[in-house]
Design a protein around this motif. Structure first.
Motif, PDB file in Angstrom:
ATOM      1  N   THR A 319       0.799  -1.229   0.000  1.00  0.00           N
ATOM      2  CA  THR A 319       0.000   0.000   0.000  1.00  0.00           C
ATOM      3  C   THR A 319       0.832   1.280   0.000  1.00  0.00           C
ATOM      4  O   THR A 319       0.316   2.349  -0.334  1.00  0.00           O
ATOM      5  CB  THR A 319      -0.942   0.036   1.215  1.00  0.00           C
ATOM      6  OG1 THR A 319      -0.164  -0.044   2.420  1.00  0.00           O
ATOM      7  CG2 THR A 319      -1.922  -1.121   1.164  1.00  0.00           C
ATOM      8  N   SER A 327      -1.934   5.986  -0.136  1.00  0.00           N
ATOM      9  CA  SER A 327      -2.597   4.787   0.381  1.00  0.00           C
ATOM     10  C   SER A 327      -3.961   5.105   0.986  1.00  0.00           C
ATOM     11  O   SER A 327      -4.819   4.225   1.100  1.00  0.00           O
ATOM     12  CB  SER A 327      -1.715   4.118   1.449  1.00  0.00           C
ATOM     13  OG  SER A 327      -1.637   4.910   2.625  1.00  0.00           O
ATOM     14  N   GLN A 331      -4.838   5.982  -3.778  1.00  0.00           N
ATOM     15  CA  GLN A 331      -4.728   4.518  -3.731  1.00  0.00           C
ATOM     16  C   GLN A 331      -4.280   3.915  -5.064  1.00  0.00           C
ATOM     17  O   GLN A 331      -4.704   2.831  -5.447  1.00  0.00           O
ATOM     18  CB  GLN A 331      -6.049   3.889  -3.272  1.00  0.00           C
ATOM     19  CG  GLN A 331      -6.453   4.320  -1.865  1.00  0.00           C
ATOM     20  CD  GLN A 331      -7.710   3.659  -1.364  1.00  0.00           C
ATOM     21  OE1 GLN A 331      -8.585   3.303  -2.151  1.00  0.00           O
ATOM     22  NE2 GLN A 331      -7.810   3.485  -0.060  1.00  0.00           N
TER      23      GLN A 331
END
Length: 545
Positions: A319, A327, A331
């Motif tokens: 991530t 993250s 994302q």
């Protein structure tokens, strides 16, 4: 003199309280230990507050300034204020240390904690060996362990089974082991001189359950209350080591019980980037301890890294590729492990298996990951397919009339196909059936009352969809005397069934295959040489020689 006596008594009381607190909580004396920081902050604050309370209730509360110095009460007040200031400063340092150790500031360091290698599934995961498949999960193992304990009439009134059930490899077989514990403090008082007399060992492939009795009892365990408590024993031997919350019960190849005690290593700031730096192995019988660097841990040890720790480390790797805020917000390229894990035996080690999916939470995996619990070696396999939960639902749908629930699946290689394997349990938690689901096409589902039946149904399913294993092409040849021979009509087609003397198999000759019509020349007692496949039942005859 009276005041001096009171101060001595108060000092003794505070030292006694501090000792009791330390004996009960046993924090590590280490700057990286949050428990140590709270011990210092709490101790200083408690002393300061008690000093303030004492001043309030003393007979003379008026501050008097005498010629030549400050009254003792004024000095006590200064000590109180100084103590509270020190406690506040330590609290601020603790908060700043936690922030500076967090992924918010150190995303790159966290992302590099675990080295992930992309590997080829077919090369790494060999064709499944059904003698080494751990068909039980921890809950099922606990049922077997409790049932076995109930049959041990000489111990059941004094001891119970611990809930540890560590999955390990012993002589290349997957087993779960767990020690017994004292049934109550009174039972501890009457039995602790001899220790705990046995542990439970469960073969995860055969479900054989054994209560292994020891010549000398286990003296060091989680069930002890005083100095022989394993956590306290470790703390007094290694006062600066920060042990993980979970230590593991294991046995070596000779069956000797040990505690495997990982020591935390912090790689980012004061409290961040937790991995394992050392391992202390403690003999559960005599308490002897051996301290190892992580790279020197003996091969027989299987569990050093807790499964949850490995999954957290992989999640950091997956991530934080583009920083912490990516993250949370954008994302981009963010991957994480799925909601669960299982264990597989590979290369004489125990590996944690989990699927890998995107953080968006869709119903598909982009691959899966294997993480070695002894070395932290991590392998990623890029295979798109269904999540474990989807596969479990698919298998449950095959037996929905029975209401069975699927366990979290294992990862197997069947005919070169990555396959989810799971047990199907009833409401009582007993394994009733087995299911196999193709990872990439989870509508391909096979079930069976035994593992062998399930595998045969799954292999036939793969074959019907054009997938065959090289192993399936390896036919067998046998020569023998025909014991009996009779025709059978199957779906309007004639088949000849026969058996050979000394052989358990029933052989099937499909008369629609003109190459096999020669079978009509044979009778009971004749010698015949055939090539056959035991993929099906009865065994299918390929050639008559």
């Amino acid at each position: 003199m009276k005041k001096a006596g009171k101060r001595i008594l108060i000092t003794i009381a505070l030292l006694l309280i501090a000792f009791v607190y330390y004996y009960v909580t046993i924090p590590a004396i280490n700057i990286h230990s949050v428990g140590t920081w709270w011990f210092l902050i709490g101790g200083i604050a408690a002393i300061s507050i008690l000093s303030m309370v004492r001043r309030i209730f003393e007979e003379h509360q008026t501050v008097e300034i005498k010629k030549g110095g400050i009254n003792l009460d004024v000095k006590a007040g200064l000590v109180t204020k100084a103590g509270l200031c020190i406690a506040a400063i330590l609290l601020v340092v603790l908060a700043i240390g936690a922030l500076l150790s967090s992924p918010i500031i150190n995303a790159k360091k966290y992302q590099k904690l675990m080295d992930v290698q992309e590997r080829d599934f077919a090369k790494d995961i060999s064709q499944v060996d059904y003698n080494t498949i751990p068909i039980l999960d921890k809950d099922s193992a606990a049922l077997l362990g409790n049932r076995k304990m109930g049959s041990m009439v000489d111990m059941v009134s004094q001891f119970e089974v611990s809930g540890d059930y560590s999955q390990i490899n012993v002589n290349n077989k997957p087993v779960r082991v767990t020690p017994l514990v004292y049934a109550s403090p009174i039972k501890w008082l009457t039995n602790q001189s001899k220790g705990i007399p046995a542990y439970i060992k469960i073969d995860m492939a055969t479900q054989d359950t054994e209560c292994v009795k020891l010549e000398q009892g286990i003296k060091y365990s989680k069930a002890e209350y005083l100095n022989r408590n394993i956590y306290r024993h470790l703390r007094f031997r290694y006062p600066t080591y920060i042990f993980t919350d979970q230590i593991f019960f294991e046995i070596d190849e000779q069956g000797t019980p040990f505690w495997i005690c990982p020591v935390k290593k912090f790689n980012v700031g004061l409290f961040g980037g937790e991995t394992i730096g050392r391992v202390v192995i403690c003999n559960a019988v005599n308490g002897e301890c051996t301290d190892y660097e992580i790279q020197d841990v003996p091969q027989w040890v299987d569990k050093v890294y807790q499964a949850e720790l490995l999954m957290n480390l992989y999640d950091y790797s997956g991530t934080l590729k583009h920083g912490f805020f990516n993250s949370i917000l954008g994302q981009k390229d963010c991957l994480k492990t799925t909601n669960g894990y299982n264990y597989i035996a590979l290369e004489d080690d125990v590996w944690v298996y989990s699927g890998v999916t995107s953080v968006s939470g869709d119903q598909s995996n982009v691959g899966f990951v294997l993480m070695n619990q002894r070395t932290m070696e991590t392998r990623f396999y890029k295979i798109e397919g269904a999540t474990e939960e989807s596969a479990m639902s698919s298998a449950e749908g095959q037996v929905q009339n029975l209401g069975y629930q699927a366990t979290f699946p294992l990862l197997l290689n069947i005919s070169g196909e990555p396959t989810y394997f799971m047990a199907l349990k009833d409401d009582a938690g007993l394994v009733k059936m087995y299911g196999m689901v193709n990872i990439q096409k989870y509508q391909w589902v096979a079930t069976g009352d035994t593992i062998r039946e399930c595998e045969k149904a799954y292999s036939k399913l793969l074959k019907n969809n054009g997938i065959t294993s090289p192993v399936d092409q390896e036919h067998k040849t046998v020569t023998g005397k025909i014991k009996n021979l009779f025709p059978v009509n199957i779906e309007s087609n004639t088949h000849i069934y026969f058996a050979l003397e000394g052989k358990e198999e029933i052989f099937d000759v499909d008369m629609t295959n003109t190459d096999l019509l020669e079978i009509v020349k044979y009778q009971s007692g004749d010698t015949i040489e055939i090539t056959y496949s035991d993929e099906d039942e009865p065994a299918r005859v390929i050639e008559i020689k």
